[in-house]
Motif scaffolding. Structure first.
Motif, PDB file in Angstrom:
ATOM      1  N   ALA A  90      64.496  19.945  34.951  1.00 24.56           N
ATOM      2  CA  ALA A  90      65.340  18.728  35.302  1.00 24.56           C
ATOM      3  C   ALA A  90      66.985  18.950  34.487  1.00 24.56           C
ATOM      4  N   ALA A  91      67.590  19.601  34.704  1.00 24.62           N
ATOM      5  CA  ALA A  91      68.814  19.848  34.460  1.00 24.62           C
ATOM      6  C   ALA A  91      69.926  20.256  35.406  1.00 24.62           C
ATOM      7  N   THR A  97      69.739   9.998  39.984  1.00 33.50           N
ATOM      8  CA  THR A  97      68.690  10.510  40.463  1.00 33.50           C
ATOM      9  C   THR A  97      67.418  10.658  38.881  1.00 33.50           C
ATOM     10  N   ARG A  98      67.554  10.552  38.322  1.00 30.66           N
ATOM     11  CA  ARG A  98      66.418  10.943  37.012  1.00 30.66           C
ATOM     12  C   ARG A  98      66.104   8.522  37.171  1.00 30.66           C
ATOM     13  N   VAL A 107      60.484  11.995  34.750  1.00 31.08           N
ATOM     14  CA  VAL A 107      60.836  13.270  35.224  1.00 31.08           C
ATOM     15  C   VAL A 107      60.770  14.233  34.149  1.00 31.08           C
ATOM     16  N   ALA A 108      60.046  13.818  33.000  1.00 30.60           N
ATOM     17  CA  ALA A 108      59.268  15.035  32.032  1.00 30.60           C
ATOM     18  C   ALA A 108      57.932  15.319  33.248  1.00 30.60           C
ATOM     19  N   GLU A 109      57.173  14.686  33.340  1.00 30.87           N
ATOM     20  CA  GLU A 109      56.802  14.592  34.006  1.00 30.87           C
ATOM     21  C   GLU A 109      56.464  15.488  35.104  1.00 30.87           C
ATOM     22  N   TRP A 110      57.838  15.428  35.873  1.00 30.49           N
ATOM     23  CA  TRP A 110      57.876  16.156  37.311  1.00 30.49           C
ATOM     24  C   TRP A 110      58.015  17.742  36.750  1.00 30.49           C
ATOM     25  N   ALA A 111      58.983  17.987  35.696  1.00 34.04           N
ATOM     26  CA  ALA A 111      59.667  19.351  34.770  1.00 34.04           C
ATOM     27  C   ALA A 111      58.280  20.463  34.841  1.00 34.04           C
ATOM     28  N   ALA A 112      57.095  19.181  34.298  1.00 30.87           N
ATOM     29  CA  ALA A 112      56.181  20.288  33.795  1.00 30.87           C
ATOM     30  C   ALA A 112      55.868  20.398  34.712  1.00 30.87           C
ATOM     31  N   ARG A 113      55.567  19.964  35.610  1.00 31.08           N
ATOM     32  CA  ARG A 113      54.951  20.381  37.463  1.00 31.08           C
ATOM     33  C   ARG A 113      55.856  21.127  38.123  1.00 31.08           C
ATOM     34  N   GLN A 114      56.614  21.404  37.716  1.00 36.63           N
ATOM     35  CA  GLN A 114      57.839  22.438  38.055  1.00 36.63           C
ATOM     36  C   GLN A 114      57.180  23.404  37.404  1.00 36.63           C
ATOM     37  N   ARG A 115      57.160  23.635  36.212  1.00 36.53           N
ATOM     38  CA  ARG A 115      56.850  24.783  35.320  1.00 36.53           C
ATOM     39  C   ARG A 115      55.561  25.252  35.593  1.00 36.53           C
TER      40      ARG A 115
END
Length: 324
Positions: A90-91, A97-98, A107-115
């Protein structure tokens, strides 16, 4: 431990209808994809759902669980510090976009899926193929790529057998879906890069260290192709060549230098295995305004990744490993 690098090796085919298995070269696969070859066992063409596809060679040494961690594995990326434990997908997102993504929680949920996605490593051939494909399909032609040689931890647990390529339409794999608890590496049949080869989906904890070089390597010699290409490009003007044919009004005119650059790149592409010719030509495309010598040396370096991997491996040997 390095395996023999061979972009032109034969592949194994397996028919989904009659289970016939046979070996083919890349030219056969190219004809097959154009509908001019059939299964020797049942005559099926490529248009059927259960038509033959490349499959894993039963003699692939990476099928030996005990040898997986002994081999060198490879990855290409535009990230200069792949992989990184403090990766924050998300950086790079702007405030706008956020907002469009639904705010901080989404955004936090999306970032967790990416990781949660698996990392991917494969053969040297697959890594190079991936770079060329990304240059063609993902607008990365002008990006700086890095080639990583990956060493796995000797204690890593390898999943049983192998999977058919588990990636979605963009190649993403959720690590927990392919690696059971306690398993660090899952082997899968790669359909897209180095077809028929085994690649690995793994978590960062399976990696011991990486070595990195920027690719392509600088062209240090004054080889005949580079010298002739520079002379040819400097000898033509940048005058626009009008497009012709029925679709001419939809085609952006190209300069005579750009046309010549494409022809020079296509000459090198024609010396490569057939499955690499189109992505190489796209990655090596000359754009009006580029410095002819820089373009020629970069294109020669791209060609060397395939034609002279010994030089590339030697450059990696000179790099100290970075622990992950």
């Amino acid at each position: 431990m390095e395996r023999r690098i061979d972009f032109s090796r034969e592949r194994q085919m397996l028919c989904g209808r009659c289970d016939h298995r046979w070996r083919v070269d890349l030219d056969w696969i190219d004809r097959w994809e154009q509908g001019t070859e059939t299964c020797p066992g049942c005559g099926m063409t490529c248009v059927h759902e259960d038509s033959p596809r490349v499959t894993v060679d039963p003699e692939d040494p990476a099928l030996d669980d005990d040898r997986v961690a002994q081999f060198s594995w490879y990855h290409t990326s535009t990230q200069p510090n792949w992989p990184t434990r403090d990766y924050d997908p998300a950086a790079v997102l702007t405030s706008e976009t956020r907002r469009l993504m639904g705010g901080g929680e989404r955004v936090a949920e999306w970032a967790a899926r990416q990781r949660a996605k698996a990392l991917h490593v494969g053969t040297y051939e697959a890594a190079v193929h991936n770079m060329l494909r990304r240059s063609r399909d993902q607008a990365d032609q002008g990006s700086q790529f890095y080639l990583y040689r990956v060493r796995l931890k000797p204690s890593v647990v390898v999943g049983e057998g192998w999977l058919v390529d588990p990636g979605n339409f963009v190649g993403d794999v959720v690590l927990d879906e392919v690696c059971l608890p306690g398993v660090g590496v899952a082997r899968y049949l790669n359909y897209h890069e180095d077809p028929g080869g085994l690649s690995l989906a793994l978590g960062m904890d399976a990696i011991a260290s990486v070595q990195r070089i920027a690719v392509p390597l600088p062209d240090t010699g004054d080889g005949g192709w580079v010298r002739d290409a520079v002379a040819a490009l400097e000898g033509v003007s940048g005058a626009v060549v009008p497009a012709t044919g029925k679709l001419a009004r939809f085609v952006r005119p190209a300069s005579s230098r750009a046309v010549l650059g494409r022809e020079l790149g296509a000459f090198l592409a024609g010396r490569l295995p057939v499955n690499l010719q189109d992505p190489f030509a796209s990655a090596a495309a000359f754009v009006e305004g580029q410095d002819p010598e820089q373009w020629a040396r970069r294109t020669s370096g791209l060609f060397d990744l395939i034609d002279n991997p010994t030089r590339v491996l030697a450059a990696l040997d000179r790099q100290g490993p970075r622990e992950v």
